[in-house]
Structures are given as C-alpha cells and as structure tokens.
Write a protein that holds these residues in place. Structure first.
Motif, PDB file in Angstrom:
ATOM      1  N   CYS A  55     131.573 -32.324   7.359  1.00 44.33           N
ATOM      2  CA  CYS A  55     132.711 -31.646   7.985  1.00 44.33           C
ATOM      3  C   CYS A  55     132.451 -31.351   9.455  1.00 44.33           C
ATOM      4  O   CYS A  55     133.338 -31.502  10.302  1.00 44.33           O
ATOM      5  N   LEU A  56     131.229 -30.924   9.772  1.00 44.62           N
ATOM      6  CA  LEU A  56     130.907 -30.630  11.170  1.00 44.62           C
ATOM      7  C   LEU A  56     131.082 -31.867  12.042  1.00 44.62           C
ATOM      8  O   LEU A  56     131.636 -31.794  13.145  1.00 44.62           O
ATOM      9  N   LEU A  57     130.611 -33.005  11.559  1.00 47.97           N
ATOM     10  CA  LEU A  57     130.698 -34.229  12.345  1.00 47.97           C
ATOM     11  C   LEU A  57     132.139 -34.702  12.498  1.00 47.97           C
ATOM     12  O   LEU A  57     132.518 -35.245  13.545  1.00 47.97           O
ATOM     13  N   LEU A  58     132.952 -34.502  11.447  1.00 54.02           N
ATOM     14  CA  LEU A  58     134.332 -34.964  11.484  1.00 54.02           C
ATOM     15  C   LEU A  58     135.247 -33.999  12.236  1.00 54.02           C
ATOM     16  O   LEU A  58     136.146 -34.420  12.962  1.00 54.02           O
ATOM     17  N   GLN A  59     135.026 -32.692  12.056  1.00 58.90           N
ATOM     18  CA  GLN A  59     135.953 -31.714  12.596  1.00 58.90           C
ATOM     19  C   GLN A  59     135.602 -31.273  14.015  1.00 58.90           C
ATOM     20  O   GLN A  59     136.429 -30.680  14.699  1.00 58.90           O
ATOM     21  N   TYR A  60     134.382 -31.550  14.431  1.00 59.22           N
ATOM     22  CA  TYR A  60     133.951 -31.242  15.801  1.00 59.22           C
ATOM     23  C   TYR A  60     133.404 -32.528  16.406  1.00 59.22           C
ATOM     24  O   TYR A  60     132.195 -32.768  16.398  1.00 59.22           O
TER      25      TYR A  60
END
Length: 318
Positions: free
Chosen positions: A143-148
């Motif tokens: 999620c961190l890589l996709l959302q930020y």
C-alpha cells in the motif's frame, strides 16, 4: 465569460465558462447515488467523497479562494474487525488502494479503518507466530508503494533468507527502486543516514519529500544483535520518530512477537517510543505491556483468527 446553468434532476447550478470536469462528474454521481441499486450505493458514495475533494480544489482554482479544511475525523475507539475483509485485489480494483488515498489498516464492522502516516508516527506490530503479522506487514508495504508514488520504503529483516519471511513476501515488489531491502548488519548505517535526513528536513535544508518509511521485522532479535551503543542510537531514533517525524514525513514500523523489556536490553522505554499499535493474537501479558493504561486490554481475548488485530494510533483516544 458567459454565464451558463447546468440542470440536474434536483437542482440548477449556475457557472461561468467551461464547467470543470470534477464538478460535472460529482453532480452526475450524486444522481446515480439515488438511482442505482442499494448495493451500489456505498461504492458510489466513496467515489463521490473523492470527487468532492477534487470539486473543492477546482472551485478554489476558479475563484482564487483556498478551500476550507475538512472537519477533523472524530477519534475512534480501538476497533475489532468482524467478518472477512475484502481481498487486496478487490480494494485495488475498486480504487480504494490508490495514489493519494489514506491507508486502510483493516475493517471494523465492515467499515474501513483509515489512517494517514502522520497519525502513525511509529507503530508496534505485535502477535505470536502465525497470527498474521507478516501478511499484514506485506500488505502495508504494498500500500505504501502504491498510495505514495514517490515514497522510499526501507525494510530490515533478520530472517530475510527464510522462505516465509517478510523479505521473501515483498521481494517481487523490489522491481521498483523505491523499495530498499537492507542487510541487518547495515542497520547502524541506515539509522545514521535517516537521522541526517531528519536534521536536514527539520532545518529546511531539504524538502520533507518523499515520504520515508522504515520497517523492521523481528525487532527483538535485531535488538539483541546490536551493540549497546548502536541500540541506544536506535532508541534515540525512535524517540525522534514520535516527536519530530510528523514534520519530516518519516514513519517507523517495528514488528515483533515479544515486547518485554528483557527482550530489548531491559529498556522498557522502547514501547513508549511507539504510540501506535497493531496487535494480533498474542499472550495477554504481551498485550498488557503494549496497552498499558488502556481499558481495551481484554479485547485481545476476542482475537481468534489470523489477521484479526486491534488498531490504536496517536489519532485515537484512550
């Protein structure tokens, strides 16, 4: 500019010039919300909320006025998820996991539990073997890589060679240069680098972008491998994560089965350095160490399935 009027089912909206697409799509969605089948209402509402944000920014560009800040989200109690959560692929397909959206840390009574990294600061992820810590952490990394999209994620994992380790789980994501799998022996070096970055950002020598995330699996095991001096430097870094990293845009996640002081060189203050908690099924004594002073300690007894967890962040209240 010529003044026009847009007629919808329920209202007439005057505007000058070309109607921004964000506003037009929002009005269309509002009518769809009333017309669609009930099971589609929640999906449409979520889309409408996202469009509403873009409407405010579109209007501010048109009028030159800055949109008012949205009201603060009311504090939430420690939630216990009930029922199966939607799979990652569903959240991704429906656009809930998307750039700019807050992180979904789970579902409670069917409702997503959103948190921004600024509300996390530093987080302890607890639970015994098989409770779901690794899968939860892998989900967070994705999620961190996709959302930020500009974020830099650093992972330190003493069990990185094991087939069921966090490193093995997220290794396919290493195709992006923004995911850094750090050798545990390089822990002191990466802490020095991040401390320097913190100093530079707080002194405005560099911008507080991109977001930085440090995730350490098997934290107790790693702590035992550090020298006393390096461990003290690590604790000092955690204190900074709690007190200063909101401005510097840096967050820390520490994952461990055990959280007693004897597992951290008799330093119980390590728990005080992590105001946010994600507690999977674990021994009641370990939960009480992390939830000291909270009334929700007994909720741990209700956790029965892998993946279920208690969530408490600095946004929540006791």
């Amino acid at each position: 500019l010529t003044t026009h009027t847009l007629k919808t089912k329920y209202s007439e909206v005057p505007f000058r010039g070309a109607l921004p697409p964000e506003i037009a799509s929002g009005l269309v969605l509002a009518e769809q919300l009333e017309a669609r089948l009930p099971e589609k209402a929640l999906e449409l509402y979520a889309r409408l909320a996202d469009v509403n944000t873009r409407q405010l920014h579109a209007l501010s560009r048109a009028t030159g006025q800055r949109p008012a800040a949205p009201p603060a989200r009311p504090p939430a109690a420690l939630p216990v998820a009930t029922g199966p959560a939607p799979p990652f692929a569903t959240l991704l397909r429906e656009g809930q996991i998307a750039a700019g959206n807050p992180l979904i840390f789970g579902f409670s009574n069917g409702q997503p539990q959103y948190r921004h990294p600024q509300e996390i600061k530093s987080m302890a992820v607890a639970g015994w073997q098989g409770s779901g810590k690794t899968l939860t952490s892998g989900y967070i990394v994705a999620c961190l890589l996709l959302q930020y999209p500009t974020s830099e994620v650093y992972i330190i994992d003493p069990h990185h060679k094991h087939a069921e380790s966090l490193t093995t789980l997220v290794k396919p994501l290493a195709v992006t240069p923004r995911l850094h799998l750090i050798n545990p022996f390089d822990t002191p070096a990466i802490l020095r680098t991040l401390n320097t970055t913190l100093d530079d950002r707080l002194e405005n020598r560099q911008p507080s972008e991109p977001p930085l995330f440090l995730i350490i699996d098997e934290l107790a095991r790693l702590g035992k491998s550090l020298s006393d001096a390096d461990f003290n430097a690590f604790i000092a870094f955690l204190e900074r994560c709690t007190e200063e990293t909101r401005k510097a845009n840096l967050c820390f996640w520490g994952i461990s089965q055990k959280w007693s002081a004897r597992n951290f060189k008799n330093r119980k203050d390590i728990r005080e350095c992590m105001p946010s908690l994600l507690i999977h099924k674990t021994k009641q004594g370990q939960a009480e160490l992390l939830l000291e002073g909270r009334a929700e300690k007994k909720l741990v007894q209700r956790l029965s399935h892998p993946g279920e967890a208690l969530l408490a962040t600095s946004h929540d209240t006791d």
